[in-house]
Design an enzyme around this catalytic site. Structure first.
Site, PDB file in Angstrom:
ATOM      1  N   ASP A 252      -6.115   6.349  -4.794  1.00 25.18           N
ATOM      2  CA  ASP A 252      -6.852   7.411  -5.462  1.00 25.18           C
ATOM      3  C   ASP A 252      -6.086   8.032  -6.614  1.00 25.18           C
ATOM      4  O   ASP A 252      -4.872   7.896  -6.736  1.00 25.18           O
ATOM      5  CB  ASP A 252      -7.235   8.513  -4.457  1.00 25.18           C
ATOM      6  CG  ASP A 252      -6.043   9.022  -3.650  1.00 25.18           C
ATOM      7  OD1 ASP A 252      -4.973   9.210  -4.236  1.00 25.18           O
ATOM      8  OD2 ASP A 252      -6.201   9.216  -2.426  1.00 25.18           O
TER       9      ASP A 252
ATOM     10  N   ASP B  72       1.270   3.472   5.016  1.00 22.97           N
ATOM     11  CA  ASP B  72       0.499   3.145   3.823  1.00 22.97           C
ATOM     12  C   ASP B  72       1.222   3.553   2.546  1.00 22.97           C
ATOM     13  O   ASP B  72       1.099   2.894   1.513  1.00 22.97           O
ATOM     14  CB  ASP B  72      -0.873   3.831   3.879  1.00 22.97           C
ATOM     15  CG  ASP B  72      -1.842   3.120   4.819  1.00 22.97           C
ATOM     16  OD1 ASP B  72      -1.560   1.960   5.196  1.00 22.97           O
ATOM     17  OD2 ASP B  72      -2.870   3.711   5.179  1.00 22.97           O
TER      18      ASP B  72
END
Length: 286
Positions: A145, A71
């Site tokens: 985030d 990721d």
């Protein structure tokens, strides 16, 4: 059709998977360009039989970007693709790989790209800026985030979290996370935050090791603005990062503003796997 491929040189050993994908795509008439998703150590030796191109230049007229890695690789390479509205397909060579669509044994499905036999899923992103004395000193975007955390030596951080200018809570702790639904299965989940379907449109706020029972994770609507005001930070300053990127040092009195970004990340989908199947496979049946 032109596809840019960005293999993580530290995960795709000898670029075996990228080379295999190239052969599959060339077999169905697709033009490919190999690019590194980031710079490598000066001691890293690139194979002489492969040609690597500049990522930003090749994306100018590309139709799609394929990332080979975890990721983190997808997050890094997709920043360049997002600015040109280019969809991204991830091939997982990492551990979790929540954003990746294919595993290493599924490369044969790449032939479907030439026929346009795929869907594009839009994922919301966050925009973050840091203001000091009325001036904006830092701004970035995040697919996963935005993390405000203590430094290695700092004891705790004192923070006030606001939603649309109204105080949600003030607390002391190790930091706070503001994430998208895509990022809800990353750092936020480890800190006790909720898992949210990635196609949802929400902002999730998760305190990190709060020293009070009142500071709990909460989920807002997509158009809220989250403001974090930094108070005492112990002996050292706190640090802010977007998607684990370069850390920005935050001082006492700085104001961090986070809202939904105008741009989105576009992820290519070749399979119809349910998000809950992915959750089961990644967490419970490994």
């Amino acid at each position: 059709m032109k596809i840019v491929m960005t293999p993580n040189p530290y995960r795709d050993k000898n670029f075996r998977l990228a080379t295999q994908a190239q052969q599959i795509l060339h077999g169905v008439g697709v033009e490919t360009k190999l690019c590194l998703p980031f710079g490598v150590d000066k001691n890293f030796e690139l194979p002489g039989n492969l040609t690597f191109h500049n990522l930003n230049e090749e994306l100018r007229n590309a139709d799609l970007l394929i990332c080979f890695g975890g990721d983190g690789t997808i997050l890094h390479a997709s920043k360049a693709a997002n600015s040109r509205n280019i969809p991204v397909l991830g091939v997982n060579i990492g551990t979790m790989g929540f954003m990746a669509e294919l595993e290493v044994g599924e490369l044969d499905q790449l032939v479907r790209l030439a026929k346009g036999d795929y869907k594009v899923e839009r994922r919301m992103m966050l925009s973050v800026e840091v203001q000091r004395d009325g001036q904006t000193l830092f701004n970035d975007t995040a697919l996963n985030d935005v993390a405000l955390t203590k430094g290695a030596v700092a004891r705790v951080i004192q923070m006030e979290v606001q939603c649309d200018g109204i105080r949600a809570y003030t607390f002391t702790g190790d930091g706070v996370l503001v994430c998208t639904p895509t990022g809800s299965t990353a750092y936020s989940m480890s800190a006790g935050g909720p898992i949210v379907e990635p196609s949802a449109q929400n902002i999730i706020v998760t305190p990190i090791c709060a020293h009070t029972a009142q500071a709990r994770p909460f989920v807002t609507a997509k158009d809220r603005e989250i403001t974090i005001r930094v108070g005492k930070t112990g002996r050292k300053n706190a640090f802010l990062s977007a998607d684990g990127g370069r850390a920005f040092r935050v001082n006492l009195g700085d104001v961090i503003r986070i809202r939904r970004a105008r741009q989105e990340t576009r992820l290519v989908r070749l399979k119809s796997t349910s998000f809950y199947e992915i959750i089961n496979n990644k967490f419970f049946y490994r």
